[in-house]
Design an enzyme around this catalytic site. Structure first.
Site, PDB file in Angstrom:
ATOM      1  N   LYS A 108      -9.796  -0.030  -3.272  1.00  0.00           N
ATOM      2  CA  LYS A 108      -9.783  -0.257  -1.829  1.00  0.00           C
ATOM      3  C   LYS A 108     -10.340   0.952  -1.105  1.00  0.00           C
ATOM      4  CE  LYS A 108      -6.845  -1.347   2.162  1.00  0.00           C
ATOM      5  NZ  LYS A 108      -5.532  -1.818   2.638  1.00  0.00           N
ATOM      6  N   LYS A 144      -6.529   3.158  -3.782  1.00  0.00           N
ATOM      7  CA  LYS A 144      -6.980   3.165  -2.388  1.00  0.00           C
ATOM      8  C   LYS A 144      -7.333   4.585  -1.979  1.00  0.00           C
ATOM      9  CE  LYS A 144      -5.237   2.040   2.273  1.00  0.00           C
ATOM     10  NZ  LYS A 144      -4.146   1.374   3.029  1.00  0.00           N
ATOM     11  N   ASP A 164       0.863  -1.178   0.000  1.00  0.00           N
ATOM     12  CA  ASP A 164       0.000   0.000   0.000  1.00  0.00           C
ATOM     13  C   ASP A 164       0.903   1.233   0.000  1.00  0.00           C
ATOM     14  OD1 ASP A 164      -1.663  -2.208   0.693  1.00  0.00           O
ATOM     15  OD2 ASP A 164      -3.089  -0.850   1.656  1.00  0.00           O
TER      16      ASP A 164
END
Length: 233
Positions: free
Chosen positions: A182, A154, A93
């Protein structure tokens, strides 16, 4: 419920509390294995421990790169990514450089994400920190990271606002199903999970996985969650 889902399959079971120790990380991994969560998300220093505990288990091991500001150098982020890979991470991430984006240095933002995607053979979730961006910047950041090879977009780190249905719908309109989305930040209930998945989220980052599963299996049950609200999804 509006849709029939198993939330566990979507959840990145997250512990990014700066005070987290080995005992709490171990418990996080045991919980992830018990519920078959999609992954755990831990700080880089705990990747090796998580990888050992979840070896041959369903949950993936995610870690954060350039977290939480995204303002470390590209070389530092790339080194972090390589080290995480060597220690057993299976997903990354990565926080984008927001200052570069706001300065219009789009080539630099693209190059940084592309170097990690190409240099480390792991799925990259590009963290856009959408709560700090204008609508135009949100769209631009998403398009840059999509083109750079990210496997997911994300919404946020969880340090600067939470995921919204509107953000997910925007990302879905841009990605058109080509990569994952996400939702992360402030997700504390099963109802939120359902709304975000309906909007297009394919992964949910949250430190409240146990509470969400309790609501899923027994809607009238509420449990306390020991995770701090500071520095967690």
């Amino acid at each position: 419920m509006p849709i029939d889902i198993d939330p566990a399959a979507y959840i990145d079971h997250t512990l990014l509390d700066p005070t987290a120790n080995r005992e709490r990380i171990s418990e996080l991994c045991h919980q992830a294995d018990r519920f078959n969560f999609a992954s755990v998300c831990v700080y880089p220093c705990y990747v090796r421990l998580a990888a050992e505990l979840l070896h041959n288990k369903r949950p993936q091991v995610s870690t954060v790169i350039g977290f939480p500001s995204g303002a470390t150098t590209s070389a530092t982020k790339l080194y972090e990514a390589h080290e995480a890979n060597e220690n057993g991470a299976t997903e990354l991430d990565v926080v984008i450089n927001l200052g570069w984006l706001k300065d219009g240095e789009t080539d630099a933002v693209h190059r940084e994400i592309a170097e990690i995607c190409e240099g480390v053979d792991l799925p990259v979730k590009a963290i856009l920190e959408m709560g700090l961006l204008t609508p135009a910047e949100q769209k631009l950041a998403a398009e840059i990271c999509l083109d750079a090879g990210a496997a997911f977009l994300k919404t946020s780190t969880g340090w600067a606002g939470g995921a919204t249905v509107e953000q997910i719908k925007l990302l879905k309109s841009i990605t058109k199903g080509r990569i994952g989305i996400k939702a992360s930040g402030g997700i504390r209930s099963f109802a939120q999970v359902v709304a975000l998945i309906e909007a297009g989220a394919t992964r949910i980052g949250t430190s409240r996985g146990l509470q969400i599963m309790a609501e899923f299996t027994a809607p009238d049950l509420r449990i306390s969650d020991s995770a701090s609200d500071i520095g967690v999804d």
